[in-house]
Design a protein around this motif. Structure first.
Motif, PDB file in Angstrom:
ATOM      1  N   GLY A 313       0.741  -1.327  -0.001  1.00 24.18           N
ATOM      2  CA  GLY A 313       0.033  -0.025   0.025  1.00 24.18           C
ATOM      3  C   GLY A 313       0.843   1.245   0.044  1.00 24.18           C
ATOM      4  O   GLY A 313       0.466   2.291  -0.790  1.00 24.18           O
ATOM      5  N   HIS A 314       2.079   1.403   0.756  1.00 22.10           N
ATOM      6  CA  HIS A 314       2.818   2.402   0.857  1.00 22.10           C
ATOM      7  C   HIS A 314       3.560   2.591  -0.442  1.00 22.10           C
ATOM      8  O   HIS A 314       3.721   3.703  -0.846  1.00 22.10           O
ATOM      9  N   LEU A 315       4.073   1.518  -1.072  1.00 19.75           N
ATOM     10  CA  LEU A 315       4.773   1.557  -2.395  1.00 19.75           C
ATOM     11  C   LEU A 315       4.015   1.936  -3.417  1.00 19.75           C
ATOM     12  O   LEU A 315       4.193   3.152  -4.179  1.00 19.75           O
ATOM     13  N   VAL A 316       2.610   1.787  -3.412  1.00 19.84           N
ATOM     14  CA  VAL A 316       1.574   2.299  -4.722  1.00 19.84           C
ATOM     15  C   VAL A 316       1.193   3.931  -4.057  1.00 19.84           C
ATOM     16  O   VAL A 316       1.474   4.629  -5.063  1.00 19.84           O
ATOM     17  N   ASP A 317       0.894   3.991  -2.955  1.00 20.92           N
ATOM     18  CA  ASP A 317       0.579   5.485  -2.533  1.00 20.92           C
ATOM     19  C   ASP A 317       1.788   6.315  -2.873  1.00 20.92           C
ATOM     20  O   ASP A 317       1.627   7.461  -3.272  1.00 20.92           O
ATOM     21  N   LEU A 318       3.006   6.081  -2.481  1.00 15.68           N
ATOM     22  CA  LEU A 318       4.221   7.011  -2.722  1.00 15.68           C
ATOM     23  C   LEU A 318       4.454   7.102  -4.124  1.00 15.68           C
ATOM     24  O   LEU A 318       4.672   8.336  -4.426  1.00 15.68           O
ATOM     25  N   LEU A 319       4.332   5.922  -5.000  1.00 18.04           N
ATOM     26  CA  LEU A 319       4.612   6.018  -6.402  1.00 18.04           C
ATOM     27  C   LEU A 319       3.662   7.199  -7.196  1.00 18.04           C
ATOM     28  O   LEU A 319       3.933   7.940  -7.672  1.00 18.04           O
ATOM     29  N   LEU A 320       2.480   6.785  -6.726  1.00 19.85           N
ATOM     30  CA  LEU A 320       1.270   7.953  -7.265  1.00 19.85           C
ATOM     31  C   LEU A 320       1.506   9.373  -7.018  1.00 19.85           C
ATOM     32  O   LEU A 320       1.375  10.092  -7.639  1.00 19.85           O
ATOM     33  N   ARG A 321       2.076   9.354  -5.661  1.00 20.43           N
ATOM     34  CA  ARG A 321       2.049  10.832  -5.374  1.00 20.43           C
ATOM     35  C   ARG A 321       3.314  11.420  -5.967  1.00 20.43           C
ATOM     36  O   ARG A 321       3.438  12.480  -6.444  1.00 20.43           O
ATOM     37  N   ARG A 322       4.190  10.682  -6.204  1.00 13.41           N
ATOM     38  CA  ARG A 322       5.554  11.038  -7.139  1.00 13.41           C
ATOM     39  C   ARG A 322       5.104  11.202  -8.503  1.00 13.41           C
ATOM     40  O   ARG A 322       5.645  12.313  -9.324  1.00 13.41           O
ATOM     41  N   ILE A 323       4.435  10.402  -9.221  1.00 12.87           N
ATOM     42  CA  ILE A 323       3.817  10.594 -10.632  1.00 12.87           C
ATOM     43  C   ILE A 323       3.087  11.977 -10.472  1.00 12.87           C
ATOM     44  O   ILE A 323       3.409  12.853 -11.557  1.00 12.87           O
ATOM     45  N   ALA A 324       2.544  12.311  -9.650  1.00 11.30           N
ATOM     46  CA  ALA A 324       1.728  13.741  -9.351  1.00 11.30           C
ATOM     47  C   ALA A 324       2.870  14.815  -9.098  1.00 11.30           C
ATOM     48  O   ALA A 324       2.514  16.099  -9.093  1.00 11.30           O
ATOM     49  N   GLY A 325       4.128  14.640  -9.018  1.00 11.16           N
ATOM     50  CA  GLY A 325       5.131  15.773  -8.732  1.00 11.16           C
ATOM     51  C   GLY A 325       5.535  16.129  -7.432  1.00 11.16           C
ATOM     52  O   GLY A 325       6.358  16.876  -7.323  1.00 11.16           O
ATOM     53  N   GLU A 326       5.234  15.156  -6.660  1.00  6.14           N
ATOM     54  CA  GLU A 326       5.711  15.502  -5.218  1.00  6.14           C
ATOM     55  C   GLU A 326       6.978  14.676  -4.979  1.00  6.14           C
ATOM     56  O   GLU A 326       7.317  13.668  -5.589  1.00  6.14           O
ATOM     57  N   ASP A 327       7.758  15.223  -4.005  1.00  5.32           N
ATOM     58  CA  ASP A 327       8.893  14.724  -3.631  1.00  5.32           C
ATOM     59  C   ASP A 327       8.492  13.732  -2.297  1.00  5.32           C
ATOM     60  O   ASP A 327       7.885  14.258  -1.309  1.00  5.32           O
ATOM     61  N   THR A 328       8.769  12.516  -2.247  1.00  5.33           N
ATOM     62  CA  THR A 328       8.269  11.757  -1.065  1.00  5.33           C
ATOM     63  C   THR A 328       9.329  11.240  -0.168  1.00  5.33           C
ATOM     64  O   THR A 328      10.470  10.801  -1.025  1.00  5.33           O
ATOM     65  N   ASP A 329       9.478  11.036   1.062  1.00  7.09           N
ATOM     66  CA  ASP A 329      10.303  10.144   1.931  1.00  7.09           C
ATOM     67  C   ASP A 329       9.851   8.834   1.796  1.00  7.09           C
ATOM     68  O   ASP A 329       8.861   8.667   1.647  1.00  7.09           O
ATOM     69  N   GLY A 330      10.905   8.093   2.254  1.00  9.75           N
ATOM     70  CA  GLY A 330      10.542   6.604   2.046  1.00  9.75           C
ATOM     71  C   GLY A 330       9.866   6.084   3.494  1.00  9.75           C
ATOM     72  O   GLY A 330       9.531   7.256   4.374  1.00  9.75           O
ATOM     73  N   VAL A 331       9.322   4.922   3.711  1.00 12.34           N
ATOM     74  CA  VAL A 331       8.870   4.411   5.052  1.00 12.34           C
ATOM     75  C   VAL A 331       9.766   3.291   5.314  1.00 12.34           C
ATOM     76  O   VAL A 331       9.962   2.186   4.658  1.00 12.34           O
ATOM     77  N   VAL A 332      10.004   3.351   6.665  1.00 14.14           N
ATOM     78  CA  VAL A 332      10.630   2.011   7.387  1.00 14.14           C
ATOM     79  C   VAL A 332       9.674   1.682   8.209  1.00 14.14           C
ATOM     80  O   VAL A 332       9.128   2.600   9.319  1.00 14.14           O
ATOM     81  N   MET A 333       9.352   0.441   8.015  1.00 14.96           N
ATOM     82  CA  MET A 333       8.085  -0.303   9.133  1.00 14.96           C
ATOM     83  C   MET A 333       8.925  -0.898  10.257  1.00 14.96           C
ATOM     84  O   MET A 333      10.005  -1.522   9.995  1.00 14.96           O
ATOM     85  N   ALA A 334       8.164  -1.185  11.402  1.00 14.87           N
ATOM     86  CA  ALA A 334       8.561  -1.864  12.677  1.00 14.87           C
ATOM     87  C   ALA A 334       8.469  -3.323  12.353  1.00 14.87           C
ATOM     88  O   ALA A 334       7.463  -3.713  12.117  1.00 14.87           O
ATOM     89  N   PRO A 335       9.346  -4.212  12.614  1.00 17.31           N
ATOM     90  CA  PRO A 335       9.340  -5.729  12.270  1.00 17.31           C
ATOM     91  C   PRO A 335       8.678  -5.895  13.755  1.00 17.31           C
ATOM     92  O   PRO A 335       8.776  -5.417  14.741  1.00 17.31           O
ATOM     93  N   GLU A 336       8.214  -7.336  13.684  1.00 20.60           N
ATOM     94  CA  GLU A 336       7.706  -7.909  14.889  1.00 20.60           C
ATOM     95  C   GLU A 336       7.976  -9.203  14.886  1.00 20.60           C
ATOM     96  O   GLU A 336       7.857 -10.016  13.995  1.00 20.60           O
ATOM     97  N   LEU A 337       8.313  -9.811  16.305  1.00 25.31           N
ATOM     98  CA  LEU A 337       8.972 -10.998  16.487  1.00 25.31           C
ATOM     99  C   LEU A 337       7.447 -11.839  16.757  1.00 25.31           C
ATOM    100  O   LEU A 337       6.530 -11.552  17.414  1.00 25.31           O
ATOM    101  N   VAL A 338       7.450 -13.035  15.844  1.00 26.32           N
ATOM    102  CA  VAL A 338       6.169 -13.888  15.978  1.00 26.32           C
ATOM    103  C   VAL A 338       6.779 -15.148  16.467  1.00 26.32           C
ATOM    104  O   VAL A 338       7.255 -15.776  15.695  1.00 26.32           O
ATOM    105  N   VAL A 339       6.367 -15.664  17.677  1.00 27.49           N
ATOM    106  CA  VAL A 339       6.910 -16.896  18.231  1.00 27.49           C
ATOM    107  C   VAL A 339       5.858 -17.942  17.823  1.00 27.49           C
ATOM    108  O   VAL A 339       4.781 -17.824  18.443  1.00 27.49           O
ATOM    109  N   ARG A 340       6.616 -19.007  17.448  1.00 31.58           N
ATOM    110  CA  ARG A 340       5.820 -20.303  17.292  1.00 31.58           C
ATOM    111  C   ARG A 340       6.790 -21.320  17.587  1.00 31.58           C
ATOM    112  O   ARG A 340       7.356 -21.106  18.522  1.00 31.58           O
TER     113      ARG A 340
END
Length: 343
Positions: A313-340
């Protein structure tokens, strides 16, 4: 027996000019009626749309796109610089592509998919300069960060799935890989593992960052000398025999494995099952990604979760904003430990 003219099928209309002549209006009015844009009465719009349906006329999307200088397509590129044996059918790519296709389709775009094995530095220039797409999403930095930076400096509508590094030019979306590697390693140390092996090829930027986090956690626990790095392949059929040879080698077997991907983790579990090495009793394993298949291993896989759907979702959102002429920062998401069960 003669047919009356009313029995004849309606004449097929080939272009906007013919439909305009039939409707007794200008081509511009027809164009506005069919696109739903412009100031024309709803009565005129409905009459023209009904005529278009009756005569099976669909306006040529390509011609319209040429006029507005838009292709309606987004290029999605998978560069395989360090791992040329990987396929688009790889479970990570398939998961990401499914989410990207949904997000792009909802925004009215087609997806143009390419798998590239870079043999020289101009593979990305050829893609962005082809005129076939309005923008490009690259899945994975592989070992191509320098090329991505160089093209991003001149071509704005480019967004990359991957890690963020110091001085990076290209706009990226991904998880905090260093943090993810650290979480995986801390978990194994807390479970009593002292000898730990990292399975993954650090030539890829994301994997290099996961290894850095692993090293950091080992150093904090005073275990720097107890870390082994094994550059396992990302492709299961290549990874499994290599891991089997590693586990059969001389020297102390690791008590814990931090795998750079779920596929590598699953290959390691498979290799151990075949050698009757019990997981997690003798060796604990943590993967990375939390793909749907992570819950189908026996035991089920402990892993570091990346929010792949949110990332798409972030990739598409940022790309469409950049197509529209915006400069955008990237996104760094927090990873999460899933214990199984595997750890």
């Amino acid at each position: 027996m003669s047919h009356s003219s009313s029995d004849a099928p309606p004449r097929r209309i080939r272009n906007i000019a013919e439909l305009a002549e039939l409707a007794g209006v200008s081509p511009g009015t027809v164009s506005r009626a069919l696109s739903g844009a412009g100031l024309i009465s709803s009565k005129t719009r409905e009459r023209i749309q009904a005529l278009a349906r009756e005569h099976e006329f669909t306006p040529n999307a390509m011609a319209r796109n040429l006029r507005i200088q838009r292709t309606g397509a987004i290029g999605v590129v998978i560069p395989l610089g360090h791992e040329t044996g990987q396929h688009i059918s790889d479970p990570f790519f398939m998961t990401m592509l499914g989410h990207l296709a949904d997000a792009l389709t909802e925004r009215g775009y087609d997806l143009l998919l390419s798998r590239v094995i870079p043999t020289n530095g101009d593979w990305l220039d050829r893609i962005v300069d082809s005129g076939r797409t309005d923008g490009v999403i690259v899945i994975g930095q592989s070992d191509q960060s320098a090329t991505l930076d160089r093209v991003a400096a001149r071509y704005r509508p480019l967004v990359v799935w991957g890690g963020r590094s110091e001085g990076q030019v290209h706009c990226s979306v991904g998880s905090d890989n260093r943090r993810g590697g650290m979480l995986a390693t801390q978990h194994l140390i807390e479970r009593g593992c002292k000898r730990i092996a990292f399975f993954g090829d650090p030539r890829a930027q994301e994997i290099e960052q996961r290894l850095a986090g692993c090293r950091e956690a080992m150093a904090a626990a005073g275990l720097s000398d107890a870390l082994t790095v094994f550059p396992a392949h990302l492709v299961a059929e290549d990874a499994q025999p290599d891991i089997a040879r590693f586990l059969s080698g001389s020297g102390d077997r690791p008590q814990g494995i931090v795998a750079a991907s779920d596929i590598i983790a699953m290959s390691a579990i498979q290799a151990m099952v075949e050698r009757a090495i019990p997981v997690p009793d003798e060796v604990r394993v943590v993967g990375y990604d939390d793909l749907p298949i992570a819950q189908q291993t026996l035991p089920r896989l402990t892993t570091i979760r990346q929010d792949i759907a949110g990332g798409a979702g972030h990739l598409v959102d940022l790309l469409l904003r950049r197509i529209a002429g915006e400069d955008t920062d990237g996104v760094v998401m927090a990873p999460e430990l899933v214990v199984r069960g595997s750890s």
